[in-house]
Design an enzyme around this catalytic site. Structure first.
Site, PDB file in Angstrom:
ATOM      1  CB  SER A 556      -0.890   0.020   1.243  1.00  0.00           C
ATOM      2  OG  SER A 556      -1.538   1.274   1.387  1.00  0.00           O
ATOM      3  CE1 TYR A 569      -4.643  -1.986   4.953  1.00  0.00           C
ATOM      4  CE2 TYR A 569      -3.708   0.204   4.574  1.00  0.00           C
ATOM      5  CZ  TYR A 569      -4.185  -1.006   4.084  1.00  0.00           C
ATOM      6  OH  TYR A 569      -4.200  -1.233   2.726  1.00  0.00           O
TER       7      TYR A 569
END
Length: 679
Positions: A556, A569
Site C-alpha cells: 500500500s 494498518y
C-alpha cells in the site's frame, strides 16, 4: 457447416460415442457421414463427406469441427497415389478436395473414411478393441471373438494406404461390419448413422465380454510386498511432498504443468509383479504415446521409502531416462527427422502413491494421465488373454517424429506470456485479488484462487473456466496449517507453484488512542504474519522445483505515507514492504524474484472498503462514502481513480517476463501521490 441432416446426425452420433470413455478417449478417433447436397455454383447435386477434423474431440464436436469435402475429388486421389513411400504427400491433397470456405482442417484419417464404401464410418480407440489389437496373437483372437463379422487389419501407420487397406477388407468381406486395426483401434461402418453406431458399439461390447469371459483374473501377476496403496491421507501427503521434485524433472527441457491422479486402476497396476516389465514396453495406440511419450518413468521403490531417498532415486532414474530417450532418438532419426523435442517423461509412476502427468497446460497434463489409464486397461486386456505386444519401437518413432505431426505442432498458437506458470493469489475472492486472478489467467497462468470465503473463491475459479484453468482453496492465512494445506492443494492440482501474490488483507481505521491490541493483532496477523507464512511455504515449493519463481506483495502507499487514524494498518503494510526487500535478498540465489505493488485506496470493487473501511476513511476525511473514490483521485497528480484492474496490471508487469532482472522493487499504483514517493 452442420445444417445438412446427415451432418446433424453425425454430430449427434459423435457426441454419444465420445461421451463414453469405454468407447473412445478424449480427442481420439473420428467419425464421418456421406450425403448429397446442392452445389452452390452449378445448382446441381454434389456428393459430400463430413468428417471430424484434425484435433477435435467427438464428445464436444461442433459443426465448425467438421471438414467438408467432395467425394468425387477424394476418390480421384486413388489415381494419383504415388505409393507408401510418398503417402504423406496425400495429406496436402485433401485441401484441394474441400467444399466451400471454413470448416476444420482434414485429419490424416480422412482417407479411411473417404475410401471405405459406406455412407457412415466410425474410427474409435476403445480399450477393449486396442487390447485385441495389441495382443501377440490378435488376429486369431479377433477371429475367435467376432467370426467373420469383424476382420483383422495388420498394423499400418495412419494414412492413405491404411484407407486403401480397410476399403479392400470391406470389399472382400461383405458380411463384415468393421475391423480391428493391429496396434491401433477399430473401424466400423454402416448404411445409416444408426447402423454405424450400432456396429461400433457391437464391436466394443463384444470385445469387452470376450476379455471378461476368457481373461485370466490376475493378468498383472501377484501383489508386490510393500507396494500397495498408502491410506488416502498419507497418499496425498506423500504426493504433495513429491510433486515439486517430480515437476522439476519433467520440466528440465521445457516448463510443464502437472496433474496428479491416484486412480485405482493405476494404483493396482503399480502394486503388481508385472508392472515393471509392462511399463517398460510402453504404450501402443498412436493416440496414447503421442501424449504419454513412448514409456513412463517408474519409481522402483516402495511407498514406505524415506522421502529423501525417493527424491534421490527419482533423480537417478530421470538421468537414465534422458539418456535412453536420446539413444532412442539416435537409433531412428534420419537426415530429415525433426529435432528431438525433449527427453523428459510425460508420465511418472510412483507405487503406492499414484501417477503424475505433464503437459503444456492443465488440460494436456490431465488428458495425458487419462490416456495412460487407457493404456493400463489395454495392457490388462491383452495380458488376460495373450501377451501385450505393442508396435515396434521404430514405428513409434515414425509417428512421434512424423513430419505431419511436426507440422501440426507448428500450427499451434504461440504460448501466452504466463503459459505453464502456476499462480496462487490470496484474498482472491473479491476486489483486487479477483482482478489479479483474472489477469493472470488471461495471460495463460493456471490459478489457485485462495480466500477465507470458500464460496467466493469457488465462484471466481468458476469465472476463470473451472478446474483445468483454476481451482479454489479455502484458507485463513493466519493459520500455519491452513497455509500449508493450500500449497499442498496447489501442487496436487497443477504440479507446483511459480507465482504467489500476497493480497489477503483487512483494515480498521482507528486513531491511536482508540486502537486496541486486538485491532493491532488482527491486522498484523493477516498481512504481516499471513504474507510471511504464505511466502515461506511457497519458497519451499519453489526451491524444490528449481525453476525460479515470483512472489509479489500487494502492499500500500500507506507503507511509506503517514496518514491519520491508521496506525495498525499502515504499520502492517510497512512490515510487508520490508519483507519484500528481505526476501528478495534471501531468495535471489534460487532465482526467486520478490517485488511489491503500492496501491492507493482502491474503492470500487474492494472487499475491504465495502466491509466498513470505506465508511471509516470517509469519516476521517469528511466526505460522503460514495464520493471517496473521487476524493482519492483528486488528491493525486494524475487525478485518476485507482481500480482493481490497475493493480492487476502492475502484478502482470512484474511477472510477465519483461522485468526478468528486477527484484526488491515496490511499484506505486496510486495515480501519483507525491508524499508516497519512494526515497
Amino acid at each position: 457447416m452442420a445444417s445438412h441432416p446427415e451432418a446433424e446426425a453425425l454430430l449427434a452420433r459423435s457426441h454419444r460415442l465420445g461421451s463414453d470413455p469405454r468407447v473412445t478417449n478424449y480427442a481420439g478417433g473420428n467419425t464421418s457421414a456421406k450425403g448429397t447436397a446442392t452445389d452452390p455454383v452449378t445448382g446441381g447435386d454434389v456428393e459430400l463427406m463430413w468428417v471430424k477434423g484434425s484435433g477435435g474431440d467427438l464428445g464436444t464436436l461442433t459443426g465448425d469441427g467438421l471438414a467438408v469435402l467432395r467425394l468425387d475429388r477424394l476418390r480421384a486421389l486413388r489415381d494419383v497415389y504415388p505409393g507408401v513411400g510418398r503417402e504423406d504427400e496425400m495429406a496436402g491433397a485433401f485441401d484441394y478436395c474441400r467444399h466451400g470456405p471454413g470448416g476444420a482442417a482434414p485429419s490424416i484419417d480422412t482417407a479411411m473414411h473417404a475410401l471405405v464404401d459406406a455412407a457412415h464410418v466410425d474410427h474409435l480407440h476403445p480399450d477393449s478393441g486396442i487390447a485385441l489389437a495389441c495382443a501377440a496373437d490378435g488376429e486369431r483372437l479377433t477371429a475367435e471373438c467376432f467370426g467373420e463379422t469383424v476382420v483383422w487389419v495388420p498394423w499400418r501407420r495412419p494414412g492413405f494406404q491404411l484407407g486403401l487397406d480397410i476399403a479392400a477388407v470391406k470389399a472382400a468381406h461383405p458380411r463384415a461390419v468393421g475391423c480391428v486395426l493391429g496396434g491401433h483401434g477399430i473401424t466400423a461402418w454402416g448404411d445409416t448413422s444408426e447402423e454405424c453406431e450400432r456396429n461400433s458399439l457391437h464391436i466394443v461390447r463384444t470385445a469387452e465380454r470376450f476379455l471378461a469371459e476368457r481373461g485370466r483374473p490376475d493378468p498383472f501377476g501377484g501383489r508386490l510386498d510393500g507396494h500397495g496403496p498408502l491410506p488416502e491421507a498419507e497418499r496425498r501427503a506423500r504426493a504433495a511432498a513429491l510433486a515439486p521434485y517430480v515437476r522439476a524433472l519433467a520440466s528440465r527441457d521445457t516448463p510443464q504443468v502437472g496433474h496428479f491422479s491416484d486412480d485405482d486402476v493405476v494404483l493396482d497396476f503399480l502394486a503388481r509383479e508385472e508392472h515393471p516389465r509392462l511399463a517398460a514396453l510402453g504404450t501402443s495406440c498412436p493416440d496414447h504415446f503421442l501424449r504419454t511419450k513412448v514409456r513412463p518413468l517408474v519409481l522402483d521403490l516402495p511407498p514406505a521409502a524415506p522421502l529423501d531417498e525417493a527424491v534421490a532415486r527419482l533423480g537417478t532414474l530421470h538421468a537414465a531416462y534422458r539418456e535412453e530417450y536420446a539413444a532412442y532418438y539416435a537409433r531412428h532419426a534420419g537426415p530429415g527427422s525433426p529435432a528431438m523435442r525433449g527427453a523428459d517423461p510425460a508420465i511418472v509412476l510412483v507405487p503406492g502413491v499414484g501417477m503424475f502427468s505433464f503437459g503444456r497446460d492443465k488440460q494436456t497434463a490431465r488428458v495425458a494421465g487419462e490416456f495412460y489409464v487407457n493404456a493400463v486397461n489395454v495392457m490388462r486386456g491383452a495380458e488376460s488373454v495373450s501377451t501385450y505386444t505393442p508396435i515396434a519401437e521404430e514405428e513409434k518413432f515414425r509417428i512421434e517424429y512424423w513430419a505431419l505431426e511436426e507440422a501440426k505442432l507448428r500450427r499451434m498458437p504461440a504460448p501466452r506470456p504466463l503459459a505453464t506458470r502456476i499462480a496462487l493469489v490470496t484474498g482472491a475472492g473479491s476486489g483486487i485479488g479477483r482482478a489479479i486472478a483474472h489477469r493472470l489467467s488471461a495471460e495463460g497462468a493456471s490459478v489457485v484462487v485462495a480466500d477465507r470465503d470458500g464460496e467466493r473463491a469457488a465462484a471466481v475459479a468458476g469465472e476463470l473456466g473451472g478446474p483445468d484453468r483454476a481451482v479454489a482453496v479455502t484458507v485463513d492465512v493466519t493459520r500455519e496449517e491452513e497455509v500449508r494445506a493450500a500449497l499442498d492443494a496447489a501442487v496436487l492440482a497443477f504440479g507446483g507453484v511459480d507465482l504467489v501474490v500476497n493480497n489477503a488483507g483487512l483494515s480498521l481505521s482507528r486513531p491511536l488512542l482508540e486502537t486496541s491490541t486486538d485491532d493491532w493483532d488482527r491486522q498484523h496477523a493477516v498481512m504481516a504474519r499471513g504474507s510471511f507464512l504464505v511466502s515461506r511455504e511457497a519458497a519451499r515449493v519453489m526451491t524444490a522445483q528449481g525453476l525460479g519463481g515470483d512472489i509479489v506483495y500487494v502492499v500500500s502507499k500507506n507503507a511509506v505515507f503517514a496518514g491519520p487514524s491508521n496506525i495498525a494498518y499502515s504499520a502492517a503494510k510497512a512490515d510487508q514492504a520490508h519483507q519484500v526487500r528481505l526476501l528478495a535478498a534471501e531468495l535471489g540465489a534460487h532465482g526467486i524474484r520478490v517485488n511489491g505493488v503500492n496501491p492507493d485506496g482502491v474503492v470500487r470493487g474492494s472487499g475491504i472498503f465495502a466491509g466498513g473501511w470505506g465508511a471509516e476513511r470517509a469519516a476521517v476525511y469528511g466526505v460522503p462514502e460514495e464520493r471517496l473514490g473521487e476524493f482519492y483521485a483528486q488528491r493525486t497528480l494524475l487525478k485518476r481513480e485507482v481500480l482493481p484492474e490497475h493493480v492487476a496490471n502492475a502484478v502482470f508487469a512484474l511477472t510477465g517476463g519483461d522485468l526478468s532482472h528486477t527484484t526488491g522493487l515496490l511499484v506505486p499504483v496510486d495515480a501519483g501521490v507525491a508524499a508516497a514517493f519512494l526515497r
